[in-house]
Scaffold this active site. Sequence first.
Site, PDB file in Angstrom:
ATOM      1  N   LYS A  94      11.618 -21.019 -24.499  1.00  0.00           N
ATOM      2  CA  LYS A  94      11.621 -19.560 -24.305  1.00  0.00           C
ATOM      3  C   LYS A  94      10.461 -18.980 -25.093  1.00  0.00           C
ATOM      4  O   LYS A  94      10.281 -19.305 -26.261  1.00  0.00           O
ATOM      5  CB  LYS A  94      12.946 -18.973 -24.821  1.00  0.00           C
ATOM      6  CG  LYS A  94      13.040 -17.470 -24.692  1.00  0.00           C
ATOM      7  CD  LYS A  94      13.571 -17.051 -23.336  1.00  0.00           C
ATOM      8  CE  LYS A  94      13.310 -15.598 -23.011  1.00  0.00           C
ATOM      9  NZ  LYS A  94      11.953 -15.355 -22.426  1.00  0.00           N
ATOM     10  N   GLN A 115       7.439 -19.689 -32.337  1.00  0.00           N
ATOM     11  CA  GLN A 115       8.549 -19.246 -31.495  1.00  0.00           C
ATOM     12  C   GLN A 115       9.788 -20.124 -31.703  1.00  0.00           C
ATOM     13  O   GLN A 115      10.921 -19.642 -31.634  1.00  0.00           O
ATOM     14  CB  GLN A 115       8.111 -19.287 -30.023  1.00  0.00           C
ATOM     15  CG  GLN A 115       8.979 -18.490 -29.084  1.00  0.00           C
ATOM     16  CD  GLN A 115       8.626 -17.012 -29.049  1.00  0.00           C
ATOM     17  OE1 GLN A 115       7.460 -16.656 -28.973  1.00  0.00           O
ATOM     18  NE2 GLN A 115       9.611 -16.151 -29.111  1.00  0.00           N
ATOM     19  N   LYS A 118      11.429 -18.786 -34.782  1.00  0.00           N
ATOM     20  CA  LYS A 118      11.900 -17.421 -34.519  1.00  0.00           C
ATOM     21  C   LYS A 118      13.166 -17.449 -33.665  1.00  0.00           C
ATOM     22  O   LYS A 118      14.155 -16.795 -33.972  1.00  0.00           O
ATOM     23  CB  LYS A 118      10.794 -16.658 -33.783  1.00  0.00           C
ATOM     24  CG  LYS A 118      11.088 -15.199 -33.527  1.00  0.00           C
ATOM     25  CD  LYS A 118      10.163 -14.586 -32.471  1.00  0.00           C
ATOM     26  CE  LYS A 118       8.699 -14.738 -32.803  1.00  0.00           C
ATOM     27  NZ  LYS A 118       7.836 -13.940 -31.897  1.00  0.00           N
ATOM     28  N   LYS A 130       5.430 -21.147 -25.198  1.00  0.00           N
ATOM     29  CA  LYS A 130       4.482 -20.032 -25.030  1.00  0.00           C
ATOM     30  C   LYS A 130       3.488 -20.410 -23.949  1.00  0.00           C
ATOM     31  O   LYS A 130       3.166 -21.594 -23.786  1.00  0.00           O
ATOM     32  CB  LYS A 130       3.719 -19.773 -26.330  1.00  0.00           C
ATOM     33  CG  LYS A 130       3.118 -18.398 -26.419  1.00  0.00           C
ATOM     34  CD  LYS A 130       4.144 -17.398 -26.949  1.00  0.00           C
ATOM     35  CE  LYS A 130       3.653 -15.988 -26.945  1.00  0.00           C
ATOM     36  NZ  LYS A 130       4.579 -15.111 -27.689  1.00  0.00           N
ATOM     37  N   GLY A 169       6.886 -11.530 -21.444  1.00  0.00           N
ATOM     38  CA  GLY A 169       5.582 -10.915 -21.691  1.00  0.00           C
ATOM     39  C   GLY A 169       5.061 -11.169 -23.088  1.00  0.00           C
ATOM     40  O   GLY A 169       5.765 -11.687 -23.958  1.00  0.00           O
ATOM     41  N   ASP A 170       3.821 -10.844 -23.295  1.00  0.00           N
ATOM     42  CA  ASP A 170       3.158 -10.851 -24.610  1.00  0.00           C
ATOM     43  C   ASP A 170       1.889 -10.006 -24.419  1.00  0.00           C
ATOM     44  O   ASP A 170       1.830  -9.194 -23.482  1.00  0.00           O
ATOM     45  CB  ASP A 170       2.851 -12.286 -25.060  1.00  0.00           C
ATOM     46  CG  ASP A 170       2.469 -12.391 -26.537  1.00  0.00           C
ATOM     47  OD1 ASP A 170       3.364 -12.364 -27.393  1.00  0.00           O
ATOM     48  OD2 ASP A 170       1.259 -12.470 -26.849  1.00  0.00           O
ATOM     49  N   THR A 213      11.194  -5.216 -29.437  1.00  0.00           N
ATOM     50  CA  THR A 213      10.367  -5.827 -30.492  1.00  0.00           C
ATOM     51  C   THR A 213       9.975  -4.788 -31.541  1.00  0.00           C
ATOM     52  O   THR A 213      10.139  -5.018 -32.748  1.00  0.00           O
ATOM     53  CB  THR A 213       9.107  -6.461 -29.880  1.00  0.00           C
ATOM     54  OG1 THR A 213       9.499  -7.288 -28.790  1.00  0.00           O
ATOM     55  CG2 THR A 213       8.373  -7.295 -30.910  1.00  0.00           C
ATOM     56  N   ASN A 244       2.843  -2.430 -26.387  1.00  0.00           N
ATOM     57  CA  ASN A 244       4.302  -2.375 -26.328  1.00  0.00           C
ATOM     58  C   ASN A 244       4.926  -2.344 -27.717  1.00  0.00           C
ATOM     59  O   ASN A 244       5.779  -1.506 -28.017  1.00  0.00           O
ATOM     60  CB  ASN A 244       4.817  -3.581 -25.523  1.00  0.00           C
ATOM     61  CG  ASN A 244       6.317  -3.725 -25.608  1.00  0.00           C
ATOM     62  OD1 ASN A 244       6.846  -4.332 -26.533  1.00  0.00           O
ATOM     63  ND2 ASN A 244       7.032  -3.120 -24.674  1.00  0.00           N
ATOM     64  N   SER A 383      15.606 -10.637 -25.005  1.00  0.00           N
ATOM     65  CA  SER A 383      15.346 -11.532 -23.861  1.00  0.00           C
ATOM     66  C   SER A 383      16.507 -12.511 -23.684  1.00  0.00           C
ATOM     67  O   SER A 383      16.931 -12.797 -22.553  1.00  0.00           O
ATOM     68  CB  SER A 383      14.072 -12.339 -24.095  1.00  0.00           C
ATOM     69  OG  SER A 383      12.924 -11.616 -23.727  1.00  0.00           O
TER      70      SER A 383
HETATM   71  P1  NDP Z   1       0.105  -5.373 -25.663  1.00  0.00           P
HETATM   72  O1  NDP Z   1      -0.790  -6.063 -24.728  1.00  0.00           O
HETATM   73  O2  NDP Z   1       1.092  -4.401 -25.153  1.00  0.00           O
HETATM   74  O3  NDP Z   1      -0.751  -4.647 -26.795  1.00  0.00           O
HETATM   75  C1  NDP Z   1      -1.635  -5.356 -27.584  1.00  0.00           C
HETATM   76  C2  NDP Z   1      -2.305  -4.402 -28.542  1.00  0.00           C
HETATM   77  O4  NDP Z   1      -3.021  -5.142 -29.511  1.00  0.00           O
HETATM   78  C3  NDP Z   1      -3.328  -3.521 -27.846  1.00  0.00           C
HETATM   79  O5  NDP Z   1      -3.426  -2.308 -28.553  1.00  0.00           O
HETATM   80  C4  NDP Z   1      -4.608  -4.338 -27.976  1.00  0.00           C
HETATM   81  O6  NDP Z   1      -5.796  -3.590 -27.923  1.00  0.00           O
HETATM   82  C5  NDP Z   1      -4.423  -4.907 -29.375  1.00  0.00           C
HETATM   83  N1  NDP Z   1      -5.162  -6.166 -29.486  1.00  0.00           N
HETATM   84  C6  NDP Z   1      -5.008  -7.286 -28.742  1.00  0.00           C
HETATM   85  N2  NDP Z   1      -5.868  -8.228 -29.106  1.00  0.00           N
HETATM   86  C7  NDP Z   1      -6.595  -7.684 -30.108  1.00  0.00           C
HETATM   87  C8  NDP Z   1      -7.634  -8.166 -30.905  1.00  0.00           C
HETATM   88  N3  NDP Z   1      -8.145  -9.402 -30.742  1.00  0.00           N
HETATM   89  N4  NDP Z   1      -8.127  -7.341 -31.878  1.00  0.00           N
HETATM   90  C9  NDP Z   1      -7.635  -6.081 -32.042  1.00  0.00           C
HETATM   91  N5  NDP Z   1      -6.641  -5.571 -31.303  1.00  0.00           N
HETATM   92  C10 NDP Z   1      -6.124  -6.364 -30.357  1.00  0.00           C
HETATM   93  O7  NDP Z   1       0.831  -6.544 -26.486  1.00  0.00           O
HETATM   94  P2  NDP Z   1       2.186  -6.494 -27.332  1.00  0.00           P
HETATM   95  O8  NDP Z   1       2.361  -5.173 -27.959  1.00  0.00           O
HETATM   96  O9  NDP Z   1       3.260  -7.036 -26.496  1.00  0.00           O
HETATM   97  O10 NDP Z   1       1.869  -7.599 -28.445  1.00  0.00           O
HETATM   98  C11 NDP Z   1       1.329  -7.281 -29.725  1.00  0.00           C
HETATM   99  C12 NDP Z   1       1.676  -8.365 -30.710  1.00  0.00           C
HETATM  100  O11 NDP Z   1       3.097  -8.488 -30.819  1.00  0.00           O
HETATM  101  C13 NDP Z   1       1.181  -9.774 -30.353  1.00  0.00           C
HETATM  102  O12 NDP Z   1       0.884 -10.462 -31.552  1.00  0.00           O
HETATM  103  C14 NDP Z   1       2.405 -10.416 -29.714  1.00  0.00           C
HETATM  104  O13 NDP Z   1       2.371 -11.806 -29.789  1.00  0.00           O
HETATM  105  C15 NDP Z   1       3.501  -9.835 -30.581  1.00  0.00           C
HETATM  106  N6  NDP Z   1       4.845  -9.847 -30.031  1.00  0.00           N
HETATM  107  C16 NDP Z   1       5.120  -9.265 -28.824  1.00  0.00           C
HETATM  108  C17 NDP Z   1       6.415  -9.258 -28.351  1.00  0.00           C
HETATM  109  C18 NDP Z   1       6.794  -8.545 -27.103  1.00  0.00           C
HETATM  110  O14 NDP Z   1       7.994  -8.475 -26.818  1.00  0.00           O
HETATM  111  N7  NDP Z   1       5.871  -7.979 -26.361  1.00  0.00           N
HETATM  112  C19 NDP Z   1       7.497  -9.948 -29.074  1.00  0.00           C
HETATM  113  C20 NDP Z   1       7.109 -10.454 -30.361  1.00  0.00           C
HETATM  114  C21 NDP Z   1       5.827 -10.417 -30.787  1.00  0.00           C
HETATM  115  P3  NDP Z   1      -6.741  -3.679 -26.613  1.00  0.00           P
HETATM  116  O15 NDP Z   1      -6.097  -2.801 -25.616  1.00  0.00           O
HETATM  117  O16 NDP Z   1      -8.063  -3.204 -27.092  1.00  0.00           O
HETATM  118  O17 NDP Z   1      -6.778  -5.128 -26.198  1.00  0.00           O
HETATM  119  O1  2IT Z   2       6.348 -13.481 -29.354  1.00  0.00           O
HETATM  120  C1  2IT Z   2       7.412 -13.217 -28.775  1.00  0.00           C
HETATM  121  O2  2IT Z   2       8.506 -13.374 -29.320  1.00  0.00           O
HETATM  122  C2  2IT Z   2       7.343 -12.657 -27.415  1.00  0.00           C
HETATM  123  N1  2IT Z   2       6.262 -12.421 -26.905  1.00  0.00           N
HETATM  124  C3  2IT Z   2       8.609 -12.413 -26.642  1.00  0.00           C
HETATM  125  C4  2IT Z   2       9.130 -13.682 -26.065  1.00  0.00           C
HETATM  126  C5  2IT Z   2      10.299 -13.520 -25.131  1.00  0.00           C
HETATM  127  O3  2IT Z   2      10.645 -14.559 -24.551  1.00  0.00           O
HETATM  128  O4  2IT Z   2      10.860 -12.449 -24.990  1.00  0.00           O
END
Ligand code: NDP
Ligand code: 2IT
Length: 451
Positions: A94, A115, A118, A130, A169-170, A213, A244, A383
């Site tokens: 997952k 993961q 986690k 992943k 998603g991520d 998250t 997100n 999830s």
């Molecule tokens: P999104 O795609 O929704 O948003 C990503 C954000 O981070 C954007 O603002 C993006 O800016 C910025 N970003 C991405 N890459 C870079 C970089 N190299 N340098 C600077 N800024 C960057 O992703 P999420 O919000 O889903 O994910 C954000 C983090 O949270 C990640 O580390 C992800 O692994 C983690 N995460 C997400 C989960 C989820 O449920 N979605 C769960 C647990 C962890 P730009 O638009 O300029 O690319």
């Molecule tokens: O990093 C993470 O935990 C996620 N991107 C969410 C993974 C999931 O299966 O919901």
Amino acid sequence: MAVSDHVDLETFMAGVTKRNPGQTEFIQAVHEVAQDIFEFMEDKVHYHEAQILRRMAEPDRVISFRVCWEDDNHNVRVQRGWRVQNNNAIGPYKGGIRFHPSVTESVLKFLAFEQTFKNSLTGLPMGGGKGGANFNPRGKSDAEVMRFCQSFMSELYRHIGPNTDVPAGDIGVGGREIGYMFGQYKRLTNRWEGVLTGKGQEYGGSQMRPEATGYGAVYFLRNMLKHQGMDVEGHTAVISGSGNVATHAAEKITQLGGKVLTMSDSGGFIHDPDGMTQEKIDWIKHLKTVKRGRISEYADEFSGATYHEGKRPWDVACDLALPCATQNELNEDEAKSLVSNGVKGVSEGANMPTTLEGVKVFHDAKIMYGPGKAANAGGVAVSGLEMSQNSERISWNSERLGEMLTDLMEGIHEKCTEYGEQEGGYVDYVKGANIAGFKKVADAMMAFGVV
Ligand code: NDP
Ligand code: 2IT
């Protein structure tokens, strides 16, 4: 064999480094875990003899594949896709899917490894995986994104399934991409099943998953603060990212009476000394998910706010810091800057946003520091609840799911304190999360013998 005969941390890490040449993010993630686990295993010969940590740091499999698609100008484009299935000892693989030009095998291996710990911490039956591709969704039309997602799923579908591996998603993968991928999976298999999470509400998605998250990272922060007799209310917060996780973290901080000062993207950060309101956060959500614009536009829209091109927000004085963008976005100097400006708590919405040196700065200064694998586990936890609802063919309401998320985050905080509380009351949340996450997976692996 006497315990002292087993490899030490240095030898172990030398092996990991040798076997994974150039995979710096993966080596970093394993190192951070191994430091604590070697200490924990000191008197536990059975884990050493079974080579448990070595087995966890060797993915069950890494699938790599070509993804061809045609852009709007009829150019043929070629990307590389992966799914890293790290460990399925306690449940189906997952973990999310990331579309970003910086995606490499090393990045996905570190994420799948993290993961595994986690998902174990959530207490739900989920293994660690992943996936992703070095595809850049920025500037692509909806039709291009759709064709890419369909092509990606045309290979991925044979490796996943509701009892095998359940992606979500991520970075770069949100509701739109999940919809396209689910549609293609359904078309190829002729099966409607809970093979992806983060789905739309109309087709089996769970209430609270989009928020989970970011909200969870704030609940974890609130639990850390409460443990030391404090609260979110009245405190300022610096947040990175504007996707997100960042927008929902900002929303929850604001709801709890905190004041969010910054948000960012890969271009720079905005500083709003007046603090954000729900209206401003909704504006950012719309900017990022509908208009697909840049955070710099915030400073044009809201007076008093400034944009800082090419900069990260960690020099802005604050009580609370939530890195919610990407890995290694907060380094040693930036951690020092936060500490000297009086930060009280750090909660990681992103995965491994703080470098190893940065983490050491927080620990030395005895700052409350919640690592991603604990603090951002709310997303994958909901999830897990989406999977349960799909299997039972029911939908729970958002109130019930909100309560479940709060309880899950409290449970994770408790597990961290169980293994991480030090003399004098300081909690080493990294150690707590690593050991608690490790133990469940390790004991399951022990039960299976040598496989
Ligand atoms: P999104 O795609 O929704 O948003 C990503 C954000 O981070 C954007 O603002 C993006 O800016 C910025 N970003 C991405 N890459 C870079 C970089 N190299 N340098 C600077 N800024 C960057 O992703 P999420 O919000 O889903 O994910 C954000 C983090 O949270 C990640 O580390 C992800 O692994 C983690 N995460 C997400 C989960 C989820 O449920 N979605 C769960 C647990 C962890 P730009 O638009 O300029 O690319
Ligand atoms: O990093 C993470 O935990 C996620 N991107 C969410 C993974 C999931 O299966 O919901």
